[in-house]
Design an enzyme around this catalytic site. Structure first.
Site, PDB file in Angstrom:
ATOM      1  N   ASP A   1      40.769  49.646  46.583  1.00  0.00           N
ATOM      2  CA  ASP A   1      40.143  50.074  47.848  1.00  0.00           C
ATOM      3  C   ASP A   1      41.140  50.531  48.903  1.00  0.00           C
ATOM      4  O   ASP A   1      40.925  50.350  50.096  1.00  0.00           O
ATOM      5  CB  ASP A   1      39.261  48.944  48.429  1.00  0.00           C
ATOM      6  N   LYS A  38      42.579  55.539  46.865  1.00  0.00           N
ATOM      7  CA  LYS A  38      43.045  56.371  45.743  1.00  0.00           C
ATOM      8  C   LYS A  38      42.176  57.598  45.578  1.00  0.00           C
ATOM      9  O   LYS A  38      42.666  58.675  45.268  1.00  0.00           O
ATOM     10  CB  LYS A  38      42.981  55.603  44.417  1.00  0.00           C
ATOM     11  N   GLY A  70      34.994  51.544  42.567  1.00  0.00           N
ATOM     12  CA  GLY A  70      34.153  52.340  43.459  1.00  0.00           C
ATOM     13  C   GLY A  70      35.064  53.227  44.278  1.00  0.00           C
ATOM     14  O   GLY A  70      35.847  52.741  45.079  1.00  0.00           O
ATOM     15  N   HIS A  71      35.025  54.516  44.022  1.00  0.00           N
ATOM     16  CA  HIS A  71      35.882  55.435  44.765  1.00  0.00           C
ATOM     17  C   HIS A  71      35.057  56.180  45.805  1.00  0.00           C
ATOM     18  O   HIS A  71      34.122  56.888  45.464  1.00  0.00           O
ATOM     19  CB  HIS A  71      36.556  56.427  43.812  1.00  0.00           C
ATOM     20  N   GLN A  82      41.241  49.953  40.535  1.00  0.00           N
ATOM     21  CA  GLN A  82      41.736  48.636  40.989  1.00  0.00           C
ATOM     22  C   GLN A  82      43.159  48.762  41.570  1.00  0.00           C
ATOM     23  O   GLN A  82      43.498  49.826  42.056  1.00  0.00           O
ATOM     24  CB  GLN A  82      41.673  47.598  39.859  1.00  0.00           C
ATOM     25  N   THR A 127      31.205  49.079  45.431  1.00  0.00           N
ATOM     26  CA  THR A 127      30.422  48.804  44.230  1.00  0.00           C
ATOM     27  C   THR A 127      29.397  47.702  44.477  1.00  0.00           C
ATOM     28  O   THR A 127      28.260  47.785  44.021  1.00  0.00           O
ATOM     29  CB  THR A 127      31.363  48.388  43.069  1.00  0.00           C
TER      30      THR A 127
HETATM   31  P1  IMP Z   1      36.165  42.633  37.565  1.00  0.00           P
HETATM   32  O1  IMP Z   1      37.112  43.771  37.466  1.00  0.00           O
HETATM   33  O2  IMP Z   1      34.755  43.075  37.873  1.00  0.00           O
HETATM   34  O3  IMP Z   1      36.246  41.722  36.391  1.00  0.00           O
HETATM   35  O4  IMP Z   1      36.598  41.736  38.825  1.00  0.00           O
HETATM   36  C1  IMP Z   1      37.832  41.033  38.870  1.00  0.00           C
HETATM   37  C2  IMP Z   1      38.416  41.064  40.269  1.00  0.00           C
HETATM   38  O5  IMP Z   1      38.803  42.396  40.582  1.00  0.00           O
HETATM   39  C3  IMP Z   1      37.432  40.658  41.377  1.00  0.00           C
HETATM   40  O6  IMP Z   1      38.156  40.015  42.399  1.00  0.00           O
HETATM   41  C4  IMP Z   1      36.880  41.992  41.851  1.00  0.00           C
HETATM   42  O7  IMP Z   1      36.373  41.941  43.165  1.00  0.00           O
HETATM   43  C5  IMP Z   1      38.125  42.835  41.765  1.00  0.00           C
HETATM   44  N1  IMP Z   1      37.845  44.280  41.579  1.00  0.00           N
HETATM   45  C6  IMP Z   1      37.450  44.910  40.456  1.00  0.00           C
HETATM   46  N2  IMP Z   1      37.337  46.220  40.666  1.00  0.00           N
HETATM   47  C7  IMP Z   1      37.670  46.434  41.941  1.00  0.00           C
HETATM   48  C8  IMP Z   1      37.785  47.615  42.749  1.00  0.00           C
HETATM   49  O8  IMP Z   1      37.554  48.739  42.312  1.00  0.00           O
HETATM   50  N3  IMP Z   1      38.170  47.436  44.036  1.00  0.00           N
HETATM   51  C9  IMP Z   1      38.475  46.206  44.530  1.00  0.00           C
HETATM   52  N4  IMP Z   1      38.392  45.083  43.831  1.00  0.00           N
HETATM   53  C10 IMP Z   1      37.997  45.194  42.534  1.00  0.00           C
HETATM   54 MG    MG Z   2      37.136  50.947  45.554  1.00  0.00          MG
END
Ligand code: IMP
Ligand code: MG
Length: 335
Positions: free
Chosen positions: A13, A16, A42-43, A177, A250
């Site tokens: 976040d 990117k 989520g972009h 991420q 997201t």
């Molecule tokens: P998962 O990827 O859904 O398994 O989540 C694992 C951790 O990564 C959690 O703390 C999520 O909130 C975080 N996370 C996963 N994808 C994103 C993203 O795109 N942006 C920010 N945090 C993310």
């Molecule tokens: Mg994001």
């Protein structure tokens, strides 16, 4: 073949999507490739002033560039098809431009159900972890096995190495991420399940020597969504959350806020070999008029924007890369 990579240096976040979008506008990429993660990402992208939120689909679609969901990704087919549909309805020709690597893995509804029960990590509940677990446990299902994806499939090896028309391949790798969520470098177990560094881009079939620029993206303050306690005690964080619209793209969850951790920024920049850096959301701290960061355990407070910019630039040049190019940005659509 040549490739630039966009990586997030904090917890996701950081913008990117914006950087990838801006690079596509300026450069002549032939391909944009998402290299990790799934629809947990989520972009948020502003295209000609209109806001789009994408989860699976790379931002090349906004510029007519071939856009690939790479073998390092996991894909939930319903979500993917819905996203294509939404973009098409907004006049973006996504169904022609988007391709899915045959060897990307599927997120099944069962993966979602399982992930939905997570109470420890604070996942996005999109099935990401269980899908990667099954991939590496050798009982996953790959994209080529799903009839609904047949029109989208692409063989990554052929595309990159046996395609005569594509001798001059120029790739933009769009990461998902961020460094603080990387399974190896992040705060395990509060991490995601795919790697969030440049190394992860390489795994999608591009030799390391092809990498040109590594664009590291950060924010002037930090945010994190998940189960661990992250937010600092400062009351100002509440204000920053509202002004910066710090809610998950997201899941809609409020993001926890803290001051920038310079040590992590340095580590992420070193490990990724960052040579271009964008530090976003300067406009938000401008509005609250507070400029702080952590250097190790010490909290530093600066009087004005130019002071913190000077400090960060000097330290990164000295400790990471003399040639590093650093941009401080406060604009939603442009760098
Ligand atoms: P998962 O990827 O859904 O398994 O989540 C694992 C951790 O990564 C959690 O703390 C999520 O909130 C975080 N996370 C996963 N994808 C994103 C993203 O795109 N942006 C920010 N945090 C993310
Ligand atoms: Mg994001």
């Amino acid at each position: 073949m040549i490739a630039d990579v966009v990586v997030d240096l904090q917890y996701g976040d950081c913008g990117k999507g914006k950087i990838a979008h801006a690079l596509c506008r300026e450069r002549d990429y032939t391909h944009v490739i998402r290299y990790n993660g799934g629809c947990n990402a989520g972009h948020t992208i502003y295209h000609n002033g209109v806001k789009f939120v994408t989860h699976h689909i790379p931002c090349g679609v906004f510029f007519g560039i071939k856009s690939i969901i790479g073998p390092g990704c996991v894909i939930h087919v319903d979500t993917f098809l819905e996203e294509i549909d939404k973009l098409e309805k907004a006049g973006i020709p996504a169904s022609k431009l988007v391709h899915v690597a045959t060897n990307a893995h599927l997120i099944t509804d069962f993966h979602r159900l399982e992930d939905g029960k997570d109470e420890i990590i604070g996942t996005t509940k999109k099935g990401n972890g269980p899908a990667y677990r099954d991939k590496y446990g050798r009982r996953g299902v790959r994209a080529l096995e799903d009839p609904r994806l047949q029109n989208y499939l692409i063989n990554m090896y052929h595309e990159l190495f046996e395609n005569e028309e594509e001798e001059e391949i120029e790739i933009l790798f769009e990461g998902a991420q961020g460094f603080g969520l990387d399974p190896d470098w992040g705060d395990y177990p509060y991490v995601t399940s795919s790697h969030c560094t440049v190394g992860s881009a390489i795994l999608n079939g591009v030799p390391p020597k092809c990498i040109r620029d590594v664009w590291g993206v950060a924010k002037i303050y930090e945010t994190y969504v998940g189960a661990k306690d992250f937010e600092g005690p400062d009351e100002i964080f509440e204000e920053i959350r509202e002004l910066g619209q710090e809610y998950g793209a997201t899941t809609g969850r409020p993001r926890q806020i803290n001051w920038l951790d310079f040590d992590m920024l340095k580590m992420a920049s070193r490990i990724n070999g960052v040579n271009k850096m964008v530090i976003n959301k300067m406009d938000i701290l401008e509005e609250v008029n507070a400029w702080c960061l952590y250097d190790g355990p010490n909290l530093y407070e600066f009087k004005k924007r130019s002071d913190i910019e000077f400090w960060i630039t000097g330290k990164l040049e000295m400790e990471v890369n003399k040639e590093i190019e650093i941009m401080f940005s406060g604009d939603k659509e442009y760098i």
